[in-house]
Design an enzyme around this catalytic site. Structure first.
Site, PDB file in Angstrom:
ATOM      1  N   ASP A  13     -18.005-126.684 -66.246  1.00  0.00           N
ATOM      2  CA  ASP A  13     -18.014-127.496 -65.034  1.00  0.00           C
ATOM      3  C   ASP A  13     -16.576-127.834 -64.648  1.00  0.00           C
ATOM      4  O   ASP A  13     -15.864-128.512 -65.392  1.00  0.00           O
ATOM      5  CB  ASP A  13     -18.815-128.776 -65.289  1.00  0.00           C
ATOM      6  CG  ASP A  13     -19.158-129.522 -64.015  1.00  0.00           C
ATOM      7  OD1 ASP A  13     -18.765-129.063 -62.932  1.00  0.00           O
ATOM      8  OD2 ASP A  13     -19.819-130.574 -64.120  1.00  0.00           O
ATOM      9  N   ASP A 103     -19.090-124.724 -58.564  1.00  0.00           N
ATOM     10  CA  ASP A 103     -18.145-125.212 -59.563  1.00  0.00           C
ATOM     11  C   ASP A 103     -18.759-125.424 -60.944  1.00  0.00           C
ATOM     12  O   ASP A 103     -18.129-126.035 -61.817  1.00  0.00           O
ATOM     13  CB  ASP A 103     -17.483-126.503 -59.089  1.00  0.00           C
ATOM     14  CG  ASP A 103     -18.475-127.621 -58.821  1.00  0.00           C
ATOM     15  OD1 ASP A 103     -19.704-127.361 -58.864  1.00  0.00           O
ATOM     16  OD2 ASP A 103     -18.039-128.754 -58.558  1.00  0.00           O
ATOM     17  N   GLU A 104     -19.959-124.900 -61.185  1.00  0.00           N
ATOM     18  CA  GLU A 104     -20.524-125.036 -62.524  1.00  0.00           C
ATOM     19  C   GLU A 104     -21.529-123.918 -62.806  1.00  0.00           C
ATOM     20  O   GLU A 104     -22.144-123.364 -61.897  1.00  0.00           O
ATOM     21  CB  GLU A 104     -21.181-126.403 -62.721  1.00  0.00           C
ATOM     22  CG  GLU A 104     -22.395-126.656 -61.862  1.00  0.00           C
ATOM     23  CD  GLU A 104     -23.094-127.954 -62.200  1.00  0.00           C
ATOM     24  OE1 GLU A 104     -23.237-128.292 -63.392  1.00  0.00           O
ATOM     25  OE2 GLU A 104     -23.517-128.659 -61.257  1.00  0.00           O
TER      26      GLU A 104
END
Length: 398
Positions: A13, A103-104
């Site tokens: 993350d 983003d993860e």
């Protein structure tokens, strides 16, 4: 039943993603409190978060909490490029990557020990590669289950690495506050705390039936399983979305019905265009609302036939909005979201009878073509002229 006994699932993350990209690209912003987005906070650096600034907070409130914050305009193309570079590193690490957002992601590194070393060694190299090649900090949690890997990354933030060994899972999980359980938001947390349940261990000691009577069948069974780290879900690769949606944070000032309707129109335009670009149609229309007291409500309607037509879906969303109008007026609206579920490929849809020559399909296609060639703002609805339509954030492919 076979149970995996190794911690081989990584949850990676990126830390304060948008703000980190801004600090990477402008050395003057490093170590400073950064707010991305003026009207509504899209992201905040950890220096700003230390003052209580949070994502989706109104910009005025954020600046009151952190008067020294530097407000920067979002650069979505820069964030999309950074995400692509990071995901390339994920895919170079293992073929088993399940993206959750730009983003993860979850990564399964089971079976790579002989080639790449232990899960911990892989995670260390992954973090180093993202920092050196993309210039961004990333936190990684490693555990036997997806749930616990995500919890571990949350505990390790920012810029950390936390490995939960299988023989220490409950020792790690049970002292954590109940909010660490997936699905426990403010309302559920209050229900649990009102009954003296403040940490995961206390929830785990309750019988499943007690949780069901307290929270309902679905939530009770869900939390009972997670409190014992029972999560058999594998890392899925290439799975298509079950729904496509978008949302718009409105801030705390009062909104007129016309302003709310304009936000809904912009959201439906955005969502249906994404659906058509992905070749998807859907039947279930969902309206999501968040109020001034941070409580939420959801309204949904299932259409007779799956569609990606803007006109049909907008009509359904407006009907749902009408049913919630009294609640909105009474409680104030700070966020509105639209999602379409029960998705399927548009090639599987049969034409309905009678055929309508005035169908909106041709109009939708023409507008999509213009926007693809000349940009999203090349043509717009009259109701949206001069209105804040929110920011179109980059997303994983649909």
């Amino acid at each position: 039943m076979f149970v995996k006994r190794e911690a081989t699932i990584l949850h990676a993350d990126l830390d304060a993603f948008y703000a980190s990209v801004e600090q990477r690209d402008d050395p003057r912003l490093r170590g400073r409190p950064i707010i991305v987005g003026g009207g509504v906070v899209l992201a905040a650096s950890y220096e700003a978060k230390a003052y209580g600034v949070r994502t989706a907070m109104g910009g005025r409130q954020a600046r009151l909490l952190c008067p020294g914050a530097i407000v920067v305009e979002p650069r979505m193309s820069a964030y999309a490029d950074a995400s692509k570079a990071v995901f390339q590193i994920f895919e170079d690490t293992t073929p088993l990557v399940e993206g959750l957002s730009i983003d993860e992601a979850f990564l399964d590194v089971g079976g790579l020990r002989r080639l790449a070393g232990s899960s911990t060694q892989i995670a260390v190299r992954l973090r180093r590669a993202v920092l050196e090649e993309v210039g961004l900090p990333i936190t990684v949690g490693v555990a036997r289950t997806k749930f616990l890997a995500k919890v571990a990354s949350g505990v390790a933030k920012p810029d950390g690495l936390l490995v939960v060994q299988p023989d220490r899972e409950l020792d790690f999980l049970h002292p954590l506050p109940v909010e660490r359980l997936w699905g426990v938001g403010p309302v559920t947390a209050d229900k649990l705390r009102d009954r003296g349940l403040t940490n995961v261990g206390q929830v785990a000691r309750l019988a499943e039936g007690a949780l069901v009577s307290m929270l309902g069948r679905a939530s009770g069974r869900h939390l009972h399983a997670l409190a014992h780290n029972l999560d058999p879900r594998p890392v899925h690769v290439g799975r298509r979305r079950g729904s496509i949606g978008s949302q718009h944070a409105l801030g705390r000032p009062p909104k007129s019905p016309d302003a709310i309707d304009a936000s809904v129109v912009a959201l439906v335009d955005r969502v249906t265009r994404r659906m058509r670009a992905a070749g998807r149609v859907g039947r279930t229309v969902v309206l999501r609302l968040r109020f001034d007291d941070f409580t939420r409500a959801t309204r949904s309607h299932t259409l007779a036939q799956a569609t990606a037509q803007t006109h049909t879906i907008l009509s359904a969303v407006r009907d749902l909005l009408t049913t919630a109008s009294a609640m909105i007026e009474r409680r104030g609206l700070t966020l509105v979201g639209v999602a379409i579920g029960n998705l399927e490929d548009d090639s599987a849809i049969q034409l309905a009878l009678p055929f309508d020559r005035r169908s909106n399909i041709a109009l939708d296609a023409a507008l999509d073509d213009v926007r693809d060639r000349f940009g999203s703002d090349a043509v717009t609805r009259t109701v949206l002229l001069g209105k804040d339509q929110g920011v179109s954030v980059p997303m994983l492919p649909d």
